[in-house]
Design an enzyme around this catalytic site. Sequence first.
Site, PDB file in Angstrom:
ATOM      1  N   SER A 223       0.827  -1.207   0.000  1.00 42.32           N
ATOM      2  CA  SER A 223       0.000   0.000   0.000  1.00 42.32           C
ATOM      3  C   SER A 223       0.859   1.253   0.000  1.00 42.32           C
ATOM      4  O   SER A 223       1.953   1.266   0.567  1.00 42.32           O
ATOM      5  CB  SER A 223      -0.883  -0.001   1.257  1.00 42.32           C
ATOM      6  OG  SER A 223      -1.456   1.254   1.472  1.00 42.32           O
TER       7      SER A 223
ATOM      8  N   TYR B  38      -1.805  -0.616  10.875  1.00 39.35           N
ATOM      9  CA  TYR B  38      -2.079  -1.309   9.595  1.00 39.35           C
ATOM     10  C   TYR B  38      -0.953  -1.002   8.605  1.00 39.35           C
ATOM     11  O   TYR B  38      -0.353  -1.908   8.033  1.00 39.35           O
ATOM     12  CB  TYR B  38      -3.435  -0.867   9.020  1.00 39.35           C
ATOM     13  CG  TYR B  38      -3.500  -1.069   7.531  1.00 39.35           C
ATOM     14  CD1 TYR B  38      -3.341   0.001   6.657  1.00 39.35           C
ATOM     15  CD2 TYR B  38      -3.661  -2.343   6.991  1.00 39.35           C
ATOM     16  CE1 TYR B  38      -3.354  -0.188   5.295  1.00 39.35           C
ATOM     17  CE2 TYR B  38      -3.675  -2.534   5.626  1.00 39.35           C
ATOM     18  CZ  TYR B  38      -3.512  -1.462   4.778  1.00 39.35           C
ATOM     19  OH  TYR B  38      -3.497  -1.649   3.422  1.00 39.35           O
TER      20      TYR B  38
ATOM     21  N   LYS C 143       2.223  -3.363   6.821  1.00 43.31           N
ATOM     22  CA  LYS C 143       2.551  -3.455   5.389  1.00 43.31           C
ATOM     23  C   LYS C 143       4.048  -3.224   5.194  1.00 43.31           C
ATOM     24  O   LYS C 143       4.728  -3.957   4.480  1.00 43.31           O
ATOM     25  CB  LYS C 143       1.755  -2.432   4.566  1.00 43.31           C
ATOM     26  CG  LYS C 143       0.293  -2.778   4.382  1.00 43.31           C
ATOM     27  CD  LYS C 143       0.094  -4.061   3.577  1.00 43.31           C
ATOM     28  CE  LYS C 143      -1.368  -4.309   3.294  1.00 43.31           C
ATOM     29  NZ  LYS C 143      -1.602  -5.617   2.637  1.00 43.31           N
TER      30      LYS C 143
HETATM   31  C1  WQD Z   1      -9.854   9.476   0.668  1.00 41.82           C
HETATM   32  C2  WQD Z   1     -10.107  10.978   0.831  1.00 41.82           C
HETATM   33  C3  WQD Z   1     -10.403  11.650   3.118  1.00 41.82           C
HETATM   34  C4  WQD Z   1     -14.134   9.373   3.677  1.00 41.82           C
HETATM   35  C5  WQD Z   1      -7.159   4.595   2.857  1.00 41.82           C
HETATM   36  C6  WQD Z   1      -6.090   3.897   3.647  1.00 41.82           C
HETATM   37  C7  WQD Z   1      -5.055   3.349   2.702  1.00 41.82           C
HETATM   38  C8  WQD Z   1      -5.719   2.486   1.653  1.00 41.82           C
HETATM   39  C9  WQD Z   1      -6.804   3.260   0.920  1.00 41.82           C
HETATM   40  C10 WQD Z   1      -5.569   0.166   2.201  1.00 41.82           C
HETATM   41  C11 WQD Z   1      -9.353  11.586   2.009  1.00 41.82           C
HETATM   42  C12 WQD Z   1     -11.692  11.856   2.317  1.00 41.82           C
HETATM   43  C13 WQD Z   1     -12.979   9.928   3.161  1.00 41.82           C
HETATM   44  C14 WQD Z   1     -15.237  10.221   3.977  1.00 41.82           C
HETATM   45  C15 WQD Z   1     -13.977  12.122   3.226  1.00 41.82           C
HETATM   46  N1  WQD Z   1      -6.265   1.320   2.208  1.00 41.82           N
HETATM   47  N2  WQD Z   1     -12.901  11.277   2.929  1.00 41.82           N
HETATM   48  N3  WQD Z   1     -15.120  11.569   3.734  1.00 41.82           N
HETATM   49  O1  WQD Z   1      -7.495   7.572   3.608  1.00 41.82           O
HETATM   50  O2  WQD Z   1      -6.638   7.973   1.238  1.00 41.82           O
HETATM   51  O3  WQD Z   1      -6.594   5.675   2.182  1.00 41.82           O
HETATM   52  O4  WQD Z   1      -7.737   3.718   1.915  1.00 41.82           O
HETATM   53  O5  WQD Z   1      -4.486  -0.031   1.731  1.00 41.82           O
HETATM   54  O6  WQD Z   1      -4.157   2.565   3.450  1.00 41.82           O
HETATM   55  O7  WQD Z   1      -5.459   4.855   4.468  1.00 41.82           O
HETATM   56  O8  WQD Z   1      -8.771   6.699   1.578  1.00 41.82           O
HETATM   57  O9  WQD Z   1     -11.146   6.795   0.937  1.00 41.82           O
HETATM   58  O10 WQD Z   1     -10.542   6.882   3.404  1.00 41.82           O
HETATM   59  O11 WQD Z   1     -10.077   8.856   1.940  1.00 41.82           O
HETATM   60  O12 WQD Z   1     -13.887  13.350   3.022  1.00 41.82           O
HETATM   61  O13 WQD Z   1     -16.331   9.774   4.459  1.00 41.82           O
HETATM   62  O14 WQD Z   1     -11.494  11.172   1.096  1.00 41.82           O
HETATM   63  O15 WQD Z   1     -10.178  12.740   4.007  1.00 41.82           O
HETATM   64  O16 WQD Z   1      -8.981  12.912   1.642  1.00 41.82           O
HETATM   65  P1  WQD Z   1      -7.345   7.105   2.206  1.00 41.82           P
HETATM   66  P2  WQD Z   1     -10.214   7.252   2.002  1.00 41.82           P
END
Ligand code: WQD
Length: 339
Positions: free
Chosen positions: A124, A149, A153
Amino acid sequence: MAVLLTGGAGFIGSHTCVELLAAGRDVVVADNFSNSKPVVLDRIRKISGRDFVFYETDLRDADGLRRIFAENDIDAVIHFAGLKAVGESVAKPLYYYSHNLTVTFELCKAMREAGCGVMVFSSSATVYGQNGKMPLGEDSPLGPTTNPYGETKLMQERIITDLQRAGELRSAVLLRYFNPIGAHPSGLIGEDPNGIPNNLLPYISQVAVGKLPYVKVYGNDYPTRDGTGVRDYIHVVDLARAHLKALDYAARKSCVRAFNIGTGTGYSVLDVIKAFRDASGKKVPYRTVHRRPGDVAECYADPSLAAHELRWKAEYGLSRMCEDAYRWQSMNPRGYEEQ
Ligand code: WQD
């Protein structure tokens, strides 16, 4: 000769299984359904028109793993299995370190005993920590990670790297995923998070079908174009196809190598909400709230090494990702739960 997919009933694993079957490969799937449902197996068979071997097993069970290798002629492993909820890992670090590392230790021991030396590992972009200069290249500094997590990785990457260097694995490819979203165009398989989604896209799609009232936009005061978080979203089918290229590469080489699997384009939260509205024709109401702890402003890939070495490049854009995600969600409003 077969490919073993650990965690192959999960979101990325199931889409990779479909692509491997379509490419004529024989597949063995091992999964304990901790983050997936049995119905996905028949969905995979329906899409691909082919069968595959399945074992319901906890990969920490050495005897269960030994049996899989004894009963199948496995020449490579794609290792997806692992706990992956960022927030849960912060609350339960011992559970995450113990589970994710034990699974990898037992798998590598079983591979060595069986003489299977080729692995593609599901890693990741989270291994790059918070301070990387964008776009992230494979030589960007690793760590410090922001949660257990992500640390598991990084640790698993190190374990696999040391095993290959010592000759206990012949070849390994570490695929660093950015933000996988979307679904198979059939609408039969897709992302089915347990409970309220943590990730943006499944949350948006549940708002679009009326399961949730509105999207919470976590902060609009980041130093980005519109103030909201920017990420490199990649279609899960593009990501699945990258695994086939990685398998071919690992089979040809005797090395350990990491590759960024992203599109190289960053989209903001508001970009994604707009793209989803356009793709679905649905309102997607949202409210801006406080930033989410641990989030970074921007995270997107330089995917040129994968293009050069794996001959892999993402084909699908954000609109297609949202169209396919919406089709899956609208065909399966309760995910894989019994219809
Ligand atoms: C994306 C953007 C949030 C939810 C995570 C893990 C990473 C990988 C992928 C496994 C950010 C914003 C999110 C919401 C929002 N997983 N957001 N409202 O955090 O980039 O990555 O998933 O490998 O390890 O950390 O993905 O989809 O949670 O967030 O505004 O309800 O959307 O702040 O900018 P993230 P995400």
